[in-house]
Scaffold this motif. Structure first.
Motif, PDB file in Angstrom:
ATOM      1  N   THR A 282       0.845  -1.212   0.000  1.00  0.00           N
ATOM      2  CA  THR A 282       0.000   0.000   0.000  1.00  0.00           C
ATOM      3  C   THR A 282       0.875   1.255   0.000  1.00  0.00           C
ATOM      4  O   THR A 282       0.368   2.369   0.169  1.00  0.00           O
ATOM      5  N   ASN A 283       2.204   1.054  -0.143  1.00  0.00           N
ATOM      6  CA  ASN A 283       3.120   2.187  -0.262  1.00  0.00           C
ATOM      7  C   ASN A 283       2.978   3.190   0.876  1.00  0.00           C
ATOM      8  O   ASN A 283       3.065   4.409   0.666  1.00  0.00           O
ATOM      9  N   THR A 284       2.766   2.679   2.095  1.00  0.00           N
ATOM     10  CA  THR A 284       2.611   3.608   3.232  1.00  0.00           C
ATOM     11  C   THR A 284       3.829   3.517   4.160  1.00  0.00           C
ATOM     12  O   THR A 284       3.787   4.011   5.284  1.00  0.00           O
ATOM     13  N   LEU A 285       4.904   2.900   3.692  1.00  0.00           N
ATOM     14  CA  LEU A 285       6.094   2.784   4.564  1.00  0.00           C
ATOM     15  C   LEU A 285       6.575   4.179   4.961  1.00  0.00           C
ATOM     16  O   LEU A 285       6.786   4.489   6.126  1.00  0.00           O
ATOM     17  N   GLU A 286       6.706   5.020   3.964  1.00  0.00           N
ATOM     18  CA  GLU A 286       7.255   6.372   4.191  1.00  0.00           C
ATOM     19  C   GLU A 286       6.366   7.159   5.138  1.00  0.00           C
ATOM     20  O   GLU A 286       6.823   7.874   6.023  1.00  0.00           O
ATOM     21  N   LYS A 287       5.050   6.950   5.025  1.00  0.00           N
ATOM     22  CA  LYS A 287       4.082   7.765   5.782  1.00  0.00           C
ATOM     23  C   LYS A 287       4.283   7.593   7.288  1.00  0.00           C
ATOM     24  O   LYS A 287       4.159   8.551   8.052  1.00  0.00           O
ATOM     25  N   PHE A 288       4.635   6.404   7.729  1.00  0.00           N
ATOM     26  CA  PHE A 288       4.716   6.160   9.173  1.00  0.00           C
ATOM     27  C   PHE A 288       6.112   6.425   9.732  1.00  0.00           C
ATOM     28  O   PHE A 288       6.361   6.201  10.898  1.00  0.00           O
ATOM     29  N   MET A 289       7.029   6.896   8.865  1.00  0.00           N
ATOM     30  CA  MET A 289       8.413   7.046   9.349  1.00  0.00           C
ATOM     31  C   MET A 289       8.615   8.455   9.891  1.00  0.00           C
ATOM     32  O   MET A 289       7.984   9.410   9.415  1.00  0.00           O
ATOM     33  N   PRO A 290       9.501   8.626  10.863  1.00  0.00           N
ATOM     34  CA  PRO A 290       9.798   9.973  11.353  1.00  0.00           C
ATOM     35  C   PRO A 290      10.605  10.737  10.311  1.00  0.00           C
ATOM     36  O   PRO A 290      11.282  10.136   9.488  1.00  0.00           O
ATOM     37  N   GLU A 291      10.490  12.063  10.377  1.00  0.00           N
ATOM     38  CA  GLU A 291      11.219  12.846   9.375  1.00  0.00           C
ATOM     39  C   GLU A 291      12.688  12.962   9.746  1.00  0.00           C
ATOM     40  O   GLU A 291      12.979  13.153  10.938  1.00  0.00           O
TER      41      GLU A 291
ATOM     42  N   GLY B 101      14.089  17.395  20.782  1.00  0.00           N
ATOM     43  CA  GLY B 101      13.100  18.315  21.358  1.00  0.00           C
ATOM     44  C   GLY B 101      12.579  19.246  20.281  1.00  0.00           C
ATOM     45  O   GLY B 101      11.370  19.514  20.168  1.00  0.00           O
ATOM     46  N   ASN B 102      13.481  19.683  19.404  1.00  0.00           N
ATOM     47  CA  ASN B 102      13.066  20.566  18.307  1.00  0.00           C
ATOM     48  C   ASN B 102      12.082  19.842  17.394  1.00  0.00           C
ATOM     49  O   ASN B 102      11.067  20.397  16.968  1.00  0.00           O
ATOM     50  N   LYS B 103      12.340  18.572  17.129  1.00  0.00           N
ATOM     51  CA  LYS B 103      11.425  17.809  16.251  1.00  0.00           C
ATOM     52  C   LYS B 103      10.035  17.746  16.873  1.00  0.00           C
ATOM     53  O   LYS B 103       9.028  17.834  16.177  1.00  0.00           O
ATOM     54  N   VAL B 104      10.000  17.578  18.212  1.00  0.00           N
ATOM     55  CA  VAL B 104       8.675  17.508  18.877  1.00  0.00           C
ATOM     56  C   VAL B 104       8.027  18.888  18.841  1.00  0.00           C
ATOM     57  O   VAL B 104       6.868  19.062  18.477  1.00  0.00           O
ATOM     58  N   TYR B 105       8.855  19.913  19.140  1.00  0.00           N
ATOM     59  CA  TYR B 105       8.303  21.284  19.239  1.00  0.00           C
ATOM     60  C   TYR B 105       7.745  21.723  17.895  1.00  0.00           C
ATOM     61  O   TYR B 105       6.656  22.286  17.789  1.00  0.00           O
ATOM     62  N   THR B 106       8.478  21.456  16.834  1.00  0.00           N
ATOM     63  CA  THR B 106       8.007  21.921  15.506  1.00  0.00           C
ATOM     64  C   THR B 106       7.069  20.883  14.889  1.00  0.00           C
ATOM     65  O   THR B 106       6.793  20.943  13.690  1.00  0.00           O
ATOM     66  N   LYS B 107       6.660  19.881  15.684  1.00  0.00           N
ATOM     67  CA  LYS B 107       5.663  18.891  15.232  1.00  0.00           C
ATOM     68  C   LYS B 107       6.021  18.299  13.870  1.00  0.00           C
ATOM     69  O   LYS B 107       5.213  18.297  12.925  1.00  0.00           O
TER      70      LYS B 107
ATOM     71  N   VAL C 120      23.185  16.986  25.342  1.00  0.00           N
ATOM     72  CA  VAL C 120      22.575  18.317  25.097  1.00  0.00           C
ATOM     73  C   VAL C 120      22.182  18.414  23.623  1.00  0.00           C
ATOM     74  O   VAL C 120      21.059  18.817  23.295  1.00  0.00           O
ATOM     75  N   ASN C 121      23.091  17.984  22.730  1.00  0.00           N
ATOM     76  CA  ASN C 121      22.727  18.043  21.291  1.00  0.00           C
ATOM     77  C   ASN C 121      21.499  17.191  21.042  1.00  0.00           C
ATOM     78  O   ASN C 121      20.605  17.561  20.297  1.00  0.00           O
ATOM     79  N   MET C 122      21.459  15.996  21.672  1.00  0.00           N
ATOM     80  CA  MET C 122      20.350  15.065  21.402  1.00  0.00           C
ATOM     81  C   MET C 122      19.030  15.672  21.877  1.00  0.00           C
ATOM     82  O   MET C 122      18.042  15.683  21.137  1.00  0.00           O
TER      83      MET C 122
ATOM     84  N   ARG D  13       6.833  15.317  11.141  1.00  0.00           N
ATOM     85  CA  ARG D  13       5.980  14.134  10.858  1.00  0.00           C
ATOM     86  C   ARG D  13       6.332  13.004  11.833  1.00  0.00           C
ATOM     87  O   ARG D  13       7.502  12.735  12.098  1.00  0.00           O
ATOM     88  N   ASN D  14       5.305  12.362  12.421  1.00  0.00           N
ATOM     89  CA  ASN D  14       5.489  11.217  13.346  1.00  0.00           C
ATOM     90  C   ASN D  14       6.482  11.561  14.455  1.00  0.00           C
ATOM     91  O   ASN D  14       7.450  10.818  14.694  1.00  0.00           O
ATOM     92  N   TYR D  15       6.302  12.696  15.110  1.00  0.00           N
ATOM     93  CA  TYR D  15       7.269  13.077  16.164  1.00  0.00           C
ATOM     94  C   TYR D  15       7.115  12.191  17.397  1.00  0.00           C
ATOM     95  O   TYR D  15       7.853  12.315  18.371  1.00  0.00           O
ATOM     96  N   GLY D  16       6.164  11.256  17.335  1.00  0.00           N
ATOM     97  CA  GLY D  16       6.022  10.305  18.440  1.00  0.00           C
ATOM     98  C   GLY D  16       7.325   9.554  18.680  1.00  0.00           C
ATOM     99  O   GLY D  16       7.700   9.267  19.813  1.00  0.00           O
ATOM    100  N   PHE D  17       8.039   9.281  17.581  1.00  0.00           N
ATOM    101  CA  PHE D  17       9.329   8.569  17.732  1.00  0.00           C
ATOM    102  C   PHE D  17      10.277   9.399  18.604  1.00  0.00           C
ATOM    103  O   PHE D  17      10.940   8.874  19.499  1.00  0.00           O
ATOM    104  N   SER D  18      10.299  10.705  18.356  1.00  0.00           N
ATOM    105  CA  SER D  18      11.222  11.548  19.141  1.00  0.00           C
ATOM    106  C   SER D  18      10.795  11.583  20.600  1.00  0.00           C
ATOM    107  O   SER D  18      11.621  11.572  21.510  1.00  0.00           O
ATOM    108  N   ILE D  19       9.481  11.595  20.821  1.00  0.00           N
ATOM    109  CA  ILE D  19       8.998  11.588  22.226  1.00  0.00           C
ATOM    110  C   ILE D  19       9.461  10.302  22.895  1.00  0.00           C
ATOM    111  O   ILE D  19      10.025  10.317  24.007  1.00  0.00           O
ATOM    112  N   MET D  20       9.321   9.175  22.164  1.00  0.00           N
ATOM    113  CA  MET D  20       9.742   7.895  22.741  1.00  0.00           C
ATOM    114  C   MET D  20      11.220   7.950  23.108  1.00  0.00           C
ATOM    115  O   MET D  20      11.642   7.536  24.192  1.00  0.00           O
ATOM    116  N   LEU D  21      12.030   8.529  22.193  1.00  0.00           N
ATOM    117  CA  LEU D  21      13.481   8.603  22.456  1.00  0.00           C
ATOM    118  C   LEU D  21      13.737   9.400  23.725  1.00  0.00           C
ATOM    119  O   LEU D  21      14.468   8.958  24.622  1.00  0.00           O
TER     120      LEU D  21
END
Lengths: 233, 270, 274, 216
Positions: free
Chosen positions: A224-233, D64-70, D57-59, D72-80
């Motif tokens: 479904t080509n959604t791999l990229e969608k769920f990845m962090p930037e 933190g910047n990734k979470v603050y500027t929202k 500090v860099n990390m 994409r999928n910043y949940g990963f950064s919150i988990m970290l």
């Protein structure tokens, strides 16, 4: 307390298998989970070790009256000025001192361990009466000198130097074969250890279920080509 | 001679003499090249020409060029050589119009951010502006991939598989990750030019799978050649002189040894 | 078939085959013979020859990635040291190393009870040593750096009271995955002639052999085969022996693939010329 | 005073003084010198311990910047950041032998670190097929040496008589000569880099990169 141990072993299996999803060649959110989890936990863990070291080797001896760690503690705190734009240059003092001590420790001993003792061992009689031993000595001496002459940059490679440098290059590539084989055995030691962990009797079921779930999700998301969608930037 | 051995701690006299003579040789030669600016002659490493052909081929096939400079944990000769190679590659991609990707990150758990990232950006910008291609510099991708050096390489491998670049240049501090960087570059058909200091199992993996390889001491030499920095050029020349002295020492050792007396091995352990 | 086609098709097959060829012999061991090599025998004899009451430094130069390969060496060496009448100082010059000291000692706890070894009298965990300068520091003045052990308790009253500097150390065993031996060569062997033994990953074997021939270390153990041989010799079977069959089969597969790859190259060259 | 400390000369002087003190006291028996040099060693190791957490500090700022500027999928950064905080807190508050602190080692730090380098074995196996090809003379030597030494590193290999003769010769005799040649070469380049750093010809090791140096 064994609840923690059970959860830990399940999480460990999940960590191992999510990292292996990188073998598919498709960047995916599961690999990102593994990477982010590693970064956070390792940084937290090594910071605790560093802080304990500072307390055990710095603060505690100070309280017991030893004066030695005082200088180290002050210089260590100065390291943290590295983040301020204005006083960032102060951090250069502890950096310079630790670079200087490191250099001193290395230079004063490398001349013995990596230079004199290596030469002492190379100077051996070529002919020792016993043919195989003599052949080995000859090969060792010629190949070592040829290797050193291969790493020569200030003289044009002409005449005899070209020949010896060529012998050196071939000798280095033979040694690469040996190093590659030794490295092969080493890398598989790591993989065997990991698979040993995954196939351990108490983890076998978790490993199977988690890998099946991951496989299905991966293929589904790829289709479904959604791999990229769920990845962090 | 008698007086010297009482001052110097027993068994360390030869080390003292050798270490200080080597240090003086390096100091004098580097000082001379820095002040006179007359650079000593340096052999051109084969991999340098390969960079030009590799970027040219990438442009013909319309594929990007990926150029990394290693873990950059410390500023040793391998990292300096990697950065000099990066600016050399950037000059070619600027003139030939290939699109360049520079993977950043790593260092020692996040310390690369404030140190190597700005330097790498600065080097690529100056390379592009020196060729008058400021607007192309904006097209250069320099993604910060991860704080952990190995994860940077894992992301580079995924990038190789996705973009299938024409050329992959990676010279610098590389350890275990040499295996999959080299193998995947070959598998996706990219010309790979690689180098890591030392000669170990990791460098053997480069020798197995890469098209051009820079081995051991050639890494600082290629850095000195490309950067034209008098300090590095002078240092390479001084190291060659010390290697000649070492070979003479070994030669005398054999002569003394074959005469049966162990004068040399007694001398060297004074 | 083009080169790229082969790579894309062959890759998943090779990965799956690798996983299976390791997994199966781990579950159903074949029991292939192990022949103990001379370097392992020298390693074992060096420990055996240590007189009673001699002080040994065991250095865990182990990062998380090195544990899986060095586990067989670390556990068997630790068990063997516990069975000997020697005093051991456990240190680690890698940040994540101390956790593995505790893990190893937990695995060796049956031996600790059997030989009723006592913490403080027979062994002490000194914990983390930050960098080469810490190794140099304990060589030049032990108590200046180490006044408390890994748990923060004072080391007064332990056998460390009569360890002043490197000359009081009779043997150093460094099991390393990132060049942990050279600091001990530089600051213990050069200054005090302390005998050194090295356990290393597979990749570190060539430089360990050079160190042995130059006389800087007494002997070495190389990777899982080295661990398995030492387990066999010291009579403490463990994960090393069970992994040896998988290691042998994987080597055969590796050699077969090299030959296969060259047959493909040859056939293409002949095909190209025809 | 401040401008003096800021100048490059001061840092270079510090490096020169400390390194030449460490070197000279090794060769010349100066009374009381070993006391000072062992103090310096303790200082250097404490400085290293202080520099380890700098990356934190860099990390924190990056994620933190990734979470603050929202992003994409910043949940990963919150988990970290949560994992970082929990590992740090459990280690400091409960002590580094508490079961919760070891929980993080057993479930994240150790398995992920071990898995990371083990994937190289898969690529090594495919390299045997894809890359170990006898394309030219050098590659032929490399591949043959590789095969013979693989026969010796194979655990069961040494029990078959004669199988490992060539491999052992390559491993114990030939490769040692190349290793030694390189060790001597590296020792010389270490001394050269040391001298350049001591005299201030090379300052990037001190965090003064060429770029910033010119602005000084």
């Amino acid at each position: 307390m064994d609840v923690l141990v059970v959860i830990a072993s399940i999480l460990a299996v999940i960590s191992t298998l999510t990292y292996y999803t990188t073998l598919s060649g498709w960047p995916n959110p599961f690999y990102s989970y593994a990477e982010y989890a590693y970064l956070g936990s390792v940084m937290g863990w090594s910071t605790v070790i560093a802080l304990n070291y500072i307390i055990d080797r710095g603060v505690t001896p100070l309280t017991q009256g030893a004066l030695t760690p005082l200088g180290g503690l002050i210089l260590g705190i100065l390291m943290w000025t590295r983040f301020s734009k204005k006083y960032g240059y102060i951090a250069r003092i502890p950096i310079s001192i630790s670079v200087g001590i490191g250099l001193g420790l290395t230079l004063r001993t490398v001349i013995f361990s990596d230079f004199i003792q290596q030469i002492q061992r190379t100077i051996m009689p070529v002919w020792t009466g016993e043919p195989i031993n003599s052949f080995n000595n000859l090969v060792t001496i010629v190949s070592m000198i040829a290797t050193m002459l291969f790493f020569f940059f200030s003289i044009e490679r002409k005449g005899p130097l070209k020949g010896i440098a060529e012998i050196g290059e071939y000798s280095i590539f033979i040694a690469f074969g040996t190093y590659f084989a030794a490295n092969f055995m080493g890398r598989f030691g790591l993989l065997i250890g990991r698979i040993n962990f995954l196939l351990a009797p108490d983890k076998m079921i978790t490993s199977l279920t988690v890998s099946i779930i991951l496989l299905i999700l991966l293929i589904l998301m790829k289709k479904t080509n959604t791999l990229e969608k769920f990845m962090p930037e | 001679m008698r007086k010297m051995t009482t001052i110097i701690i027993e068994g360390r006299l030869t080390g003292f003499i050798l270490l200080f003579s080597f240090m003086i040789i390096v100091a004098l030669i580097v000082y001379r090249t820095r002040s006179t600016g007359k650079l000593p002659w340096l052999r051109r490493i084969a991999a340098i020409d390969a960079i030009e052909d590799a970027v040219g081929r990438a442009v013909e096939m319309g594929k990007p060029v990926i150029c990394g400079f290693g873990r950059a944990r410390s500023f040793d000769s391998a990292t300096l050589a990697g950065l000099s190679t990066l600016s050399y590659v950037a000059e070619f991609t600027a003139t030939m119009g290939a699109d360049l990707i520079v993977p950043l990150g790593g260092g020692d758990m996040g310390t690369a951010g404030p140190v190597t990232v700005p330097i790498a950006e600065e080097l690529v910008r100056t390379a592009y502006t020196s060729k008058g291609k400021e607007e192309d510099f904006k097209k250069v991708e320099m993604p910060y991939l991860s704080d952990e050096s190995f994860c940077v390489s894992t992301s580079v491998v995924a990038m190789l598989q996705k973009l299938r670049p024409g050329a992959h240049v990676f010279i610098g501090q590389y350890y275990a990750e040499t295996m999959f960087l080299a193998e995947v570059s070959r598998a996706v058909g990219a010309i790979s030019i690689a180098g890591s200091s030392g000669v170990s199992g990791n460098v053997a993996c480069l020798a197995v799978a890469c098209d051009y390889i820079v081995i051991g001491e050639e890494v600082p030499a290629i850095g000195a050649y490309l950067s034209g920095d008098p300090t590095q050029r002078g240092s390479i020349f001084a190291q060659d002189i010390i290697k000649i002295i070492t070979l003479i020492l070994i030669f005398f050792g054999y002569i003394a040894f074959s005469f049966g007396n162990d004068f040399f091995s007694k001398l060297i352990s004074l | 078939m083009s080169e790229e086609r082969i790579n894309t098709v062959a890759r998943p097959i090779i990965y799956l085959a690798t996983f299976l060829l390791i997994g199966i012999p781990l579950i159903y061991p074949v029991g292939l013979p192990i022949k103990v090599s001379q370097s392992t025998i020298d390693f074992y004899n060096q420990i055996e020859s240590m007189p009673e009451g001699s002080v040994v430094i065991m250095n865990f130069n182990v990062e998380t990635f090195g544990w899986d390969e060095l586990e067989s060496q670390l556990v068997s060496i630790t068990k063997h040291l516990i069975s000997r009448p020697v005093k051991v100082i456990y240190v680690s010059d890698m940040a994540l190393g101390p956790a593995f000291i505790e893990k190893t000692l937990k695995m060796a706890s049956p031996q600790i009870e059997k030989h009723n070894k006592e913490y403080g009298q027979d062994y002490v965990i000194a914990g983390y040593l930050a960098g080469e300068s810490a190794v140099a520091a304990i060589a030049s003045d032990f108590h200046k750096l180490i006044s408390v052990d890994y748990y923060g308790h004072s080391i007064e009253g332990t056998f460390l009271d009569d360890v002043k500097d490197g000359s009081d150390i009779d043997l150093v065993i460094s099991v390393d995955c990132f060049g942990g031996t050279s600091p001990y060569i530089r600051h213990f062997y050069l200054s005090f002639g302390t005998p050194i033994l090295t356990g290393t990953l597979g990749g570190g074997v060539p430089s360990a052999i050079n160190n042995v021939q130059v006389g800087q270390i007494k002997s070495y153990l190389g990777g899982i085969p080295g661990g398995a041989e030492f387990e066999y010799l010291s009579g403490f079977p463990g994960v090393g022996i069970t992994s040896s069959d998988a290691m042998t089969i994987v080597h055969l597969m590796g050699i077969a693939l090299i030959i296969l790859g060259n047959i493909v190259l040859l056939s293409r060259k002949i095909g190209g010329r025809v | 005073m401040m401008s003096f400390i800021k100048s490059k000369g001061f840092s270079v002087a510090l490096v020169f003084l400390t390194s030449s003190f460490m070197i000279l006291t090794y060769f010349i028996d100066v009374p009381g010198a070993t006391q000072i040099s062992s103090d310096l060693m303790v200082w250097a190791s404490l400085i290293m311990a202080f520099s380890m957490p700098l990356g934190i500090v860099n990390m924190i700022s990056r994620y933190g910047n990734k979470v603050y500027t929202k992003k994409r999928n910043y949940g990963f950064s919150i988990m970290l950041l949560v994992l970082l905080a929990m590992t740090l807190a459990s280690g400091i508050i409960l002590g580094d032998t508490s079961s919760i602190y070891t929980f993080f080692m057993e479930s994240f730090v150790w398995p992920l670190g071990a898995t990371m380098y083990s994937i190289l074995a898969f690529y090594m196996m495919s390299a045997n097929f894809v890359a170990m090809r006898m394309r030219n003379w050098k590659a032929i030597l490399l591949v043959l040496a590789g095969i013979f030494v693989l026969l010796t590193t194979m655990p069961a290999g040494s029990s078959i008589p004669g199988l490992t003769v060539i491999g052992d010769w390559l491993k114990n005799i030939h490769s040692v000569s190349v290793t030694r040649g390189v060790v001597i070469g590296t020792a010389i380049s270490t001394i050269a880099l040391g001298v350049r750093t001591m005299l201030g010809f090379e300052t990037s090791a001190l965090g003064i990169s060429r770029g910033r140096e010119s602005k000084e």
